[in-house]
Design an enzyme around this catalytic site. Structure first.
Site, PDB file in Angstrom:
ATOM      1  N   TRP A  81      28.677 -29.660  23.812  1.00  0.00           N
ATOM      2  CA  TRP A  81      29.870 -28.850  23.568  1.00  0.00           C
ATOM      3  C   TRP A  81      30.922 -29.579  22.729  1.00  0.00           C
ATOM      4  CZ3 TRP A  81      29.056 -23.903  24.791  1.00  0.00           C
ATOM      5  CH2 TRP A  81      28.046 -23.636  25.733  1.00  0.00           C
ATOM      6  N   LYS A 112      28.176 -21.356  21.774  1.00  0.00           N
ATOM      7  CA  LYS A 112      29.353 -20.595  21.378  1.00  0.00           C
ATOM      8  C   LYS A 112      29.725 -21.059  19.973  1.00  0.00           C
ATOM      9  CE  LYS A 112      31.469 -19.497  25.866  1.00  0.00           C
ATOM     10  NZ  LYS A 112      32.728 -19.505  26.662  1.00  0.00           N
ATOM     11  N   ASP A 323      27.603   7.895  22.792  1.00  0.00           N
ATOM     12  CA  ASP A 323      28.693   8.076  23.753  1.00  0.00           C
ATOM     13  C   ASP A 323      30.019   8.294  23.031  1.00  0.00           C
ATOM     14  OD1 ASP A 323      29.981   7.716  26.482  1.00  0.00           O
ATOM     15  OD2 ASP A 323      30.939   6.106  25.346  1.00  0.00           O
ATOM     16  N   GLU A 377      27.421  13.216  22.558  1.00  0.00           N
ATOM     17  CA  GLU A 377      28.273  13.542  23.693  1.00  0.00           C
ATOM     18  C   GLU A 377      29.621  14.000  23.127  1.00  0.00           C
ATOM     19  OE1 GLU A 377      30.306  11.608  27.677  1.00  0.00           O
ATOM     20  OE2 GLU A 377      30.497  10.734  25.698  1.00  0.00           O
TER      21      GLU A 377
END
EC number: 2.4.1.18
Length: 659
Positions: A81, A112, A323, A377
């Site tokens: 890290w 990350k 959606d 939808e």
């Protein structure tokens, strides 16, 4: 012969011809600007093949799009890290890149990316990450490099008709009080769905989301299948097995908004609030407290269209349920708007960029797979939603008939049986745009959530906990069983070319859905399905499960959903009787709580008729008041039939009258 335009199909749209012409012109112009003269949508939608982590002969390459960033550093367990050891190099158009030959880096690495911008420095999850995992102790998410192969065996799969959709959440589909897995769903639930007669599975909560209780509608990592339920290969195993059983699989796709979380999601990734979303207040949904995409930005189109191609090609999904389409289409997101006239669809409130994006999305999906099913939808009733793009539409295959569950809930909540309005029932269930196909349903996951009630619970409530034994003669349960069957059957028969049911509702699952949270001590008691209730031969849940199965089999055999010969024959509001013709059959419903009709005349042409399906059989918890052996002979005015209260029956003509 030229295909009819949207206005040809619906002449009431004539005053808005300029708007509809502009819709098609916008599509053509923006498509040309985006793709050029030769590219296809599939050629364009390859962001997932370029960005993210990719293994090459010389090692790994990681690319990111972060135009507002000043510097990017790749960090992870492979470099302890270290926040400065592996800087990315800035390329053109806001892209960043790093090549890695470190042997410690590879499949399974937790990663990350540290983003340094004018806003400061943040450790973020890569935008195109294909797996995000949560630390059990800290509850923090991080990306995980994933590089595994899966052997598909579904080459010969072809979707089946009619389209009977089983809406399901893989995490809450097991009976155990815990989170279910993709593989448990594949092995334990898929065979149930197939046996029940459904032809497709619609999977919710697949895209990674940090809050489990959001039902998957607050997406953080758009290219990562939720790791709560297993690995990407586990999801592929589920889809491959579904295909082997003859089941299509649809993804409940959330492109209407994104979770606002910065630590887990894509919000503010490059340090700006406008990388993916509208800037300022326009970029935040006032009701959902989530971020809203800027569909007019080419890079956003690239990200979202690549996401569609990724799910369809990498995971072999057969279709997409979009959606929140209403929220996308209107600048006010449809909140508080009554769509009571056509002018509401063609005003400054309409987000034309979102309209074009949805057209692009449908064009891409059908380019990749001509049989792909796309479902909107949309509660607003936008004209042309399910009309081909070249005819002035948006290109969806189906629209959800969202008015149907609203009608049933309102009826059950506000009216006694004697006050049910059969004219409203008929109009709601049959009302739709010309030439547009819809998916009918009486309830979905929305009605099952804590704070609302399923149809079974509206009908029987707490009595379900004490009086569901077959030996228990309870009037509330008897009413509930009878009306549960009638509501589902009339909805299937009238409200669409397809049909949808949510996990367990077919047998009247007795409990609401409440995901683990602080308020319930993180319990999964109400985030599961009690299949043992339907499997228990001593309980009346078995009646409902069997009726649902036989209802679907009957509808499939008679090709009921696709039939175009619907004709209303009789509506008697006082007697609560509805009679109609469809698929060459006669459907008769008696919704009255007490009054059976001994000699109800059905006005049909001469001939002979017999009952081929009814809801009153003993195996469905009925009273067996219908004699299937009787042959009814129709004269000039029709024929008289016994139509018991709270019963539906279907008659078939078996012989034409001579002369």
């Amino acid at each position: 012969m030229a295909k009819p335009t949207l206005i040809d199909l619906d002449p009431w749209l004539q005053p808005y011809k300029a708007d509809i012409d502009r819709r098609l012109e916008n599509y053509k112009t923006l498509k040309k600007n985006l793709l050029g003269a030769k590219k296809s949508f599939s050629d364009f939608a390859n962001g997932h093949l370029y960005f993210g982590f990719h293994k090459e002969k010389s090692g790994w390459v990681y690319r990111e799009w972060a135009p507002g960033a000043r510097q990017l550093y790749l960090i992870g367990d492979f470099n302890n890290w270290d926040r400065t050891a592996h800087p990315l190099t800035k390329k053109a158009d806001g892209c960043w890149e790093i090549h890695l030959k470190d042997k410690k880096f590879g499949h399974g690495a937790c990663v990350k990316v540290r983003v340094v911008s004018v806003s400061g420095a943040e450790d973020r999850i890569p935008l195109y990450i294909r797996r995000a995992v949560q630390d059990e102790q800290t509850k923090d998410f991080c990306g995980q490099v994933w590089d595994k192969k899966f052997v598909w065996t579904d080459e010969k799969f072809k979707p089946q008709n009619p389209l009977f959709i089983y809406e399901a959440h893989p995490g809450m589909a097991q009976e155990k009080e815990g989170i279910g897995s993709y593989r448990e769903f594949a092995d334990n639930i898929l065979p149930r769905i197939r046996k029940a007669g459904y032809t497709a599975v619609q999977l919710m909560a697949v895209q990674e989301h940090p809050y489990y209780g959001s039902f998957g509608y607050q997406v953080s990592n758009f290219f990562a299948p939720s790791s709560r339920f297993g690995t990407p290969e586990d999801l592929k195993y589920l889809i491959n097995k579904a295909h082997g059983l003859g089941l299509a699989v649809f993804l409940d796709l959330v492109h209407s908004h994104a979770v606002k979380n910065r630590a887990e999601g894509i919000n503010g990734f490059d340090g700006t609030d406008y990388q993916f979303f509208h800037a300022g207040s326009q970029g935040t949904h006032p009701a959902w407290d989530s971020k809203l995409f800027n569909y007019g930005k080419p890079e956003v189109l690239h990200f979202l269209l690549s996401n569609i191609k990724y799910w369809l090609t990498e995971f072999h999904f057969d279709g997409l349920r979009f959606d929140g389409v209403t929220s996308m289409l209107y600048r006010d997101h449809g909140l508080g708007t009554a769509f009571d006239n056509y002018a509401k669809y063609f005003s400054s409130n309409t987000d034309t960029a979102a309209v074009v994006y949805l057209q692009f999305a449908n064009a891409l999906a059908h380019e990749i797979n001509p049989r792909a099913v796309t479902i909107a939808e949309d509660m607003s009733g936008m004209p042309g939603m399910c009309i081909p793009i070249e005819q002035g539409g948006l290109g969806f295959a189906y629209r959800l008939a969202m008015g149907s569950p609203d009608f049933w809930v309102k009826t059950l909540r506000e009216k006694s049986d004697e006050d049910w309005n059969l004219w409203d029932m008929w109009n709601v269930l049959t009302g739709r745009r010309p030439q547009e196909k819809v998916i009918g349903y009486c309830e979905s996951h929305d009605q099952a959530l804590v704070g609302d009630k399923t149809i079974a619970f509206w009908l029987m409530d707490k009595e379900m906990y004490w009086h569901m034994l077959k030996t228990d003669a309870n009037l509330i349960i008897a009413r509930g069983i009878a009306l549960h069957k009638l509501i589902r059957f009339v909805t299937l028969a009238l409200s669409g070319e397809g049909y949808l049911n949510f996990l367990g509702n077919e047998f009247g699952h007795p409990e609401w859905i409440d995901f683990p949270r602080e308020g319930n001590n993180w319990s999964c008691q109400y985030a599961r399905r009690q299949w043992s209730l339907a499997d228990n031969p001593e309980l009346q849940y078995e009646y409902l499960a069997r009726f649902d199965r036989d209802m679907l089999a009957f509808a499939a055999k008679t090709k009921l959903p696709a039939a175009s010969d619907l004709k209303q024959l009789w509506v008697d509001q006082e007697k609560k009787i509805l009679v109609f013709q469809k698929a060459g059959l006669i459907f008769a419903f008696n919704f009255h709580p007490q009054e059976s009709q001994k000699d109800f005349v059905i006005p049909v042409q001469t001939g002979k008729y017999k009952v081929i399906f009814d809801s009153d059989q003993k195996i469905y918890g009925g009273q067996a008041r219908i004699d299937r052996k009787v042959i009814y002979k129709a004269g000039q005015t029709g024929f008289a039939v016994y139509l018991p209260c709270r019963t539906a029956l279907v008659l078939q003509r078996i012989l034409r009258a001579p002369g």
